[in-house]
Design a protein around this motif. Sequence first.
Motif, short mmCIF file in Angstrom:
data_model
loop_
_atom_site.label_atom_id
_atom_site.label_comp_id
_atom_site.label_asym_id
_atom_site.label_seq_id
_atom_site.Cartn_x
_atom_site.Cartn_y
_atom_site.Cartn_z
N CYS A 1 0.86 -1.18 0.00
CA CYS A 1 0.00 0.00 0.00
C CYS A 1 0.90 1.23 0.00
CB CYS A 1 -0.89 -0.01 1.24
SG CYS A 1 -1.82 1.53 1.48
N VAL B 1 -0.83 -5.74 0.36
CA VAL B 1 -2.27 -5.85 0.12
C VAL B 1 -2.69 -7.23 -0.35
CG1 VAL B 1 -2.61 -3.37 -0.26
CG2 VAL B 1 -2.08 -4.84 -2.21
N LEU C 1 -3.42 0.93 -2.99
CA LEU C 1 -3.82 1.36 -1.65
C LEU C 1 -4.65 0.27 -0.99
CD1 LEU C 1 -5.00 5.02 -2.38
CD2 LEU C 1 -2.95 4.36 -1.12
N CYS C 2 -4.47 0.10 0.32
CA CYS C 2 -5.36 -0.79 1.06
C CYS C 2 -6.72 -0.08 1.19
CB CYS C 2 -4.78 -1.12 2.44
SG CYS C 2 -4.74 0.26 3.60
N CYS D 1 -6.62 3.10 3.53
CA CYS D 1 -5.95 4.29 2.99
C CYS D 1 -6.76 4.92 1.86
CB CYS D 1 -4.54 3.94 2.53
SG CYS D 1 -3.40 3.65 3.90
#
Length: 103
Positions: free
Chosen positions: A26, A33, A58-59, A62
């Motif tokens: 991420c 991830v 991005l996770c 986030c």
Amino acid sequence: MNDDLLRWDRAGRLHLGMVTDLNPPCCGCGMDVCTAGEFYMVHDHVWAAAGTCQCAVLCVGCLEARLGRQLTAGDFSDWPVNDSDQCHHSERLRARLTSKGAA
């Protein structure tokens, strides 16, 4: 992410175009991830609203922080990676993939 960057091979493996790391972290918190079960695809307009480049990862947490809201099922694109029957998903991602609400 732009659909042009993604390809599935005959063995069902996802190839991420410009993302070359097999377990991309991420960009916000460094979480792996894929291992965490938070690899997913959202619609381009959702990704753009977060102000994130197309090759970033991005996770869920986030991405939601950048959007200022929780993701809903309508935010996710119709890619096999979003299918919990085909892919490992975290509890958090499964909850978002099935949540109701305006995208």
